[in-house]
Write a protein that holds these residues in place. Structure first.
Motif, PDB file in Angstrom:
ATOM      1  N   GLY A  21       0.820  -1.204   0.000  1.00 46.17           N
ATOM      2  CA  GLY A  21       0.000   0.000   0.000  1.00 46.17           C
ATOM      3  C   GLY A  21       0.850   1.248   0.000  1.00 46.17           C
ATOM      4  N   ILE A  70       0.433   5.350   1.181  1.00 47.12           N
ATOM      5  CA  ILE A  70      -0.383   6.329   1.899  1.00 47.12           C
ATOM      6  C   ILE A  70       0.296   7.688   1.770  1.00 47.12           C
ATOM      7  N   PRO A 113      -2.692  -0.277  -3.701  1.00 49.37           N
ATOM      8  CA  PRO A 113      -3.644   0.841  -3.540  1.00 49.37           C
ATOM      9  C   PRO A 113      -2.961   2.120  -3.038  1.00 49.37           C
ATOM     10  N   HIS A 159      -3.673   5.749  -1.235  1.00 42.30           N
ATOM     11  CA  HIS A 159      -4.640   6.435  -0.381  1.00 42.30           C
ATOM     12  C   HIS A 159      -4.140   7.851  -0.105  1.00 42.30           C
ATOM     13  N   LEU A 186      -4.624  10.943   2.444  1.00 42.90           N
ATOM     14  CA  LEU A 186      -5.157  11.470   3.699  1.00 42.90           C
ATOM     15  C   LEU A 186      -4.913  12.980   3.655  1.00 42.90           C
ATOM     16  N   GLN A 220      -7.268  12.258  -7.530  1.00 45.00           N
ATOM     17  CA  GLN A 220      -8.376  11.301  -7.594  1.00 45.00           C
ATOM     18  C   GLN A 220      -8.227  10.273  -8.716  1.00 45.00           C
ATOM     19  N   VAL A 268      -5.841   7.667  -7.492  1.00 45.42           N
ATOM     20  CA  VAL A 268      -6.454   6.932  -6.377  1.00 45.42           C
ATOM     21  C   VAL A 268      -7.493   5.947  -6.903  1.00 45.42           C
ATOM     22  N   GLY A 281      -8.122   2.849  -4.386  1.00 41.64           N
ATOM     23  CA  GLY A 281      -7.839   3.380  -3.062  1.00 41.64           C
ATOM     24  C   GLY A 281      -8.892   4.395  -2.648  1.00 41.64           C
ATOM     25  N   GLY A 282      -8.553   5.243  -1.673  1.00 43.06           N
ATOM     26  CA  GLY A 282      -9.520   6.199  -1.148  1.00 43.06           C
ATOM     27  C   GLY A 282      -8.867   7.503  -0.755  1.00 43.06           C
ATOM     28  N   ALA A 283      -9.681   8.545  -0.683  1.00 43.10           N
ATOM     29  CA  ALA A 283      -9.239   9.877  -0.254  1.00 43.10           C
ATOM     30  C   ALA A 283     -10.084  10.277   0.950  1.00 43.10           C
ATOM     31  N   ALA A 310     -10.853   0.860   0.108  1.00 38.00           N
ATOM     32  CA  ALA A 310     -11.158   1.987   0.994  1.00 38.00           C
ATOM     33  C   ALA A 310     -12.658   2.059   1.203  1.00 38.00           C
ATOM     34  N   ILE A 357      -9.091   2.272   5.398  1.00 41.49           N
ATOM     35  CA  ILE A 357      -8.315   2.085   4.176  1.00 41.49           C
ATOM     36  C   ILE A 357      -7.735   0.682   4.203  1.00 41.49           C
TER      37      ILE A 357
END
Length: 681
Positions: free
Chosen positions: A141, A143, A162, A164, A166, A603, A606, A611-613, A633, A638
């Motif tokens: 991952g 981050i 993935p 992510h 933050l 985005q 991601v 993945g995610g925001a 996510a 996550i």
């Protein structure tokens, strides 16, 4: 320990398939003919084919490897906005501790500082460099802790796990920004040029009035304030006051609770140029060098030249009827009264008073000089007579008095000590190979600067400033000898070009000037002067602090200093009565053009890795394991993809069909088939 069966065929698999097809056809023929040993024949063929496939039993001694999580912390300038740095650092420390506590997990923590120059935040490049140092099969991952204002988000990067985001910042962040939408690199002096500006509010801006104040300052002068609409493009006409670099600063006041004032200022550096130089050349008595000035000025496409030669003064009686003359009437009133201010330079070439120009007109020329005009007098023998221009109202602005003496001896023009420091005559080419001139009008200077001398060091070229204007006196009509190559010639074209441009106030030929040139955040300060020494330069930084810089003499009349600016913005320079301004870098660095946090730029990257925001303001997310290819996510969490990577320490392989066994089995099945079929017969 793990065991698997592997094959290492002696022949390509295609050839084995062909042999298997042939063996199958033989077995089928045996079955068709009713041979009782067909099964034994098939068994023998299988043994041979298996031997050719060379199977073996492989045993591996494996050691599991930990998963790697890349933790990227954005430490660029925009992260220094209120609250972001502490928010990001605390989150990074907590995540690192949480990930380290997970079994079979390693953390690679990297920082993403400002790129060199004004490159901004290059997060994707930092991730690319970090991934290049790690085995892709172990990365579980990535981050990123950032405000999302990434300036290489469009960089194509294949991520193995993935990604992510933050996001730092707060929901109520807002900022007011001033940007220059369009501005030309140069403009014509005295003519308006349109600049397009825009003041806009970004983020959760409070409800405010739809107008904002805009301060405009040119070259560091006192600012003028206007009220302009917010959120709209503003077309602003600006007129440059002088040639060379013009520094225009636009500023809107800082608002309460906005993120930063770094993007409330826009700085533009525009070059002022003349549209066309309008020159009036009045030639008097014809002489061998009469076309010198005309050829010089006509060779420059940016010069509009009006040239009149006085060939038939009123006192000339040649018996030719006026109606039969092919000459046009000299428009003296129009040129010297009505349109004199339209000219940038007036040149009198061997002109003397012959009743063509009344005293009133010459008085008007003198006033033209005092109000900012320029007059050049190329003197011939007529300058030493009673009809000299010096004996007219124009004499009040002429910097030297004729002694009525004309020297006819050959001499070599030379640059005076003062001329060595003057931009018009410094570093003229071919100094040791100039040809001689044959005539000089003796004059005594009463003002101005003598930059060239001739016979017995008498003044040859005198330059003077008269109130707002400029006057030059060349006490000889022999400059044409250089253009004809007499005794090797000389820099006639360069000298006359510099002289004309100095009189028209070109900035690069000012003898007293303070200028600076910028390269990145470095500047070189140049002070030109006619003095032999200069005081130190006082430099005022954008934050108001002052620094004294000592200037070094590098050439006659030229002093320089180098300075490395600690920050981007507008710097003010002062040296005696000379002042200048210069901008280092953009007024708003790239990091402060957009300051409100956003996930939009990252985005696509991601989403491509599922993945995610998430917002750091909402707290740290939980960390879960997810299978590869699944959404990584969700709300408040996550995911990391376990890689199950391992290191193979030892490999042992044992043949399943050794040669002796293949020989025994194949011989057994073949002989058995032969005996069974032979007994039947």
């Amino acid at each position: 320990m793990t065991g698997t069966i592997v094959f290492d065929p002696l022949l390509p698999w295609l050839w084995l398939a062909v042999l298997a097809a042939i063996a199958l056809a033989g077995v089928a023929l045996a079955v068709f003919r009713g041979l009782r040993g067909w099964a034994l024949r098939a068994a023998a063929a299988l043994v041979v084919l298996a031997a050719l496939a060379q199977p073996s039993y492989q045993v591996e001694d494996r050691a599991p490897l930990s998963d790697i999580v890349i933790l990227a912390e954005d430490t660029s300038a925009s992260q220094g906005l209120p609250g972001r740095s502490e928010q990001t650092t605390q989150a990074a420390d907590a995540l690192e501790a949480q990930l380290t506590a997970r079994p079979n997990t390693e953390v690679r923590r990297i920082t993403v500082p400002d790129a060199e120059g004004d490159g901004g935040t290059l997060l994707m490049r930092a991730l690319s460099d970090a991934l290049a140092e790690e085995p892709q099969a172990r990365v579980a991952g990535i981050i990123a802790l950032s405000d999302g204002q990434v300036h290489d988000a469009d960089m194509a990067l294949a991520l193995p796990a993935p990604l992510h985001l933050l996001q730092s910042g707060f929901a109520d962040d807002w900022d007011r920004r001033l940007t220059v939408v369009g501005a030309p690199a140069f403009a014509i002096i005295g003519e308006p040029v349109t600049l397009t500006l825009r003041i806009e509010d970004m983020g959760a801006a409070p409800a405010t009035e739809p107008f904002a104040e805009l301060d405009i300052s040119v070259d560091g002068e006192d600012a003028q304030t206007f009220r302009v609409p917010v959120g709209q493009d503003i077309d602003l006409p600006v007129t440059l006051p002088h040639g060379g670099r013009n520094v225009i600063q636009f500023t809107t006041p800082t608002q309460e609770n906005e993120l930063t004032a770094r993007n409330n200022t826009a700085l533009i550096q525009m070059n002022g140029v003349r549209d066309r130089l309008r020159v009036l050349l009045v030639s008097g008595e014809p002489h061998a060098g009469g076309r010198t000035w005309r050829n010089l000025l006509k060779s420059d496409s940016s010069v509009d030249l009006v040239h009149f030669t006085i060939l038939r003064p009123p006192d000339k009686q040649d018996g030719v009827p006026v109606g039969e003359l092919s000459l046009i009437a000299f428009p003296t009133r129009e040129l010297f009264l009505e349109k004199i201010d339209d000219f940038d330079l007036i040149i009198f070439d061997r002109y003397k008073r012959r009743g063509i120009l009344p005293a009133l007109y010459l008085e008007n020329v003198a006033n033209y000089v005092r109000q900012g005009g320029a007059v050049l007098i190329a003197a011939g023998p007529d300058f030493a007579t009673a009809d000299s221009l010096y004996r007219s109202p124009l004499g009040a602005v002429i910097p030297a008095v004729p002694t009525a003496r004309v020297r006819q001896d050959a001499y070599l023009p030379k640059v005076t000590d003062l001329g060595e420091r003057h931009p018009v005559t410094t570093n003229l080419p071919s100094r040791g190979d100039w040809g001689r001139w044959l005539r000089q009008i003796d004059v005594t200077p009463n003002s101005g600067d003598v930059v060239m001398s001739g016979l017995d060091d008498r003044p040859l070229l005198v330059l003077d400033r008269v109130e707002e204007g400029r006057v030059a006196l060349l006490a000889s009509d022999q400059a044409w000898l250089w253009s004809r190559g007499y005794e090797g010639g000389g820099p006639q074209l360069e000298l006359l070009r510099r002289l004309a441009h100095w009189m028209m106030k070109e900035p690069e030929l000012e003898e007293e000037a303070l200028t600076a040139t910028a390269t990145g955040q470095s500047m070189r300060i140049l002070r030109r002067t006619l003095d032999e020494s200069v005081p130190s330069v006082t430099l005022t930084a954008p934050d108001g602090t002052t620094t004294e810089l000592t200037l070094q003499n590098i050439a006659p009349g030229q002093f320089v200093a180098d300075y490395q600016g600690p920050e981007i913005g507008l710097y003010r320079l002062e040296n005696g009565d000379q002042t200048a301004v210069i901008g280092l870098g953009p007024a708003a660095p790239r990091e402060f053009i957009n300051t409100v946090g956003t996930p939009e730029l990252l985005q696509p990257a991601v989403d491509a890795t599922r993945g995610g925001a998430l917002l750091l303001e909402e707290g740290l997310p939980d960390i879960r394991n997810v299978r590869e290819g699944r959404p990584a996510a969700g709300r408040g969490w996550i995911g990391l993809t376990p890689r199950n990577a391992f290191e193979t320490r030892d490999v042992r392989a044992s043949a399943l069909l050794p040669g002796w066994l293949v020989l025994m089995l194949s011989a057994f099945f073949i002989i058995a088939a032969w005996l069974r079929e032979g007994r039947r017969r």
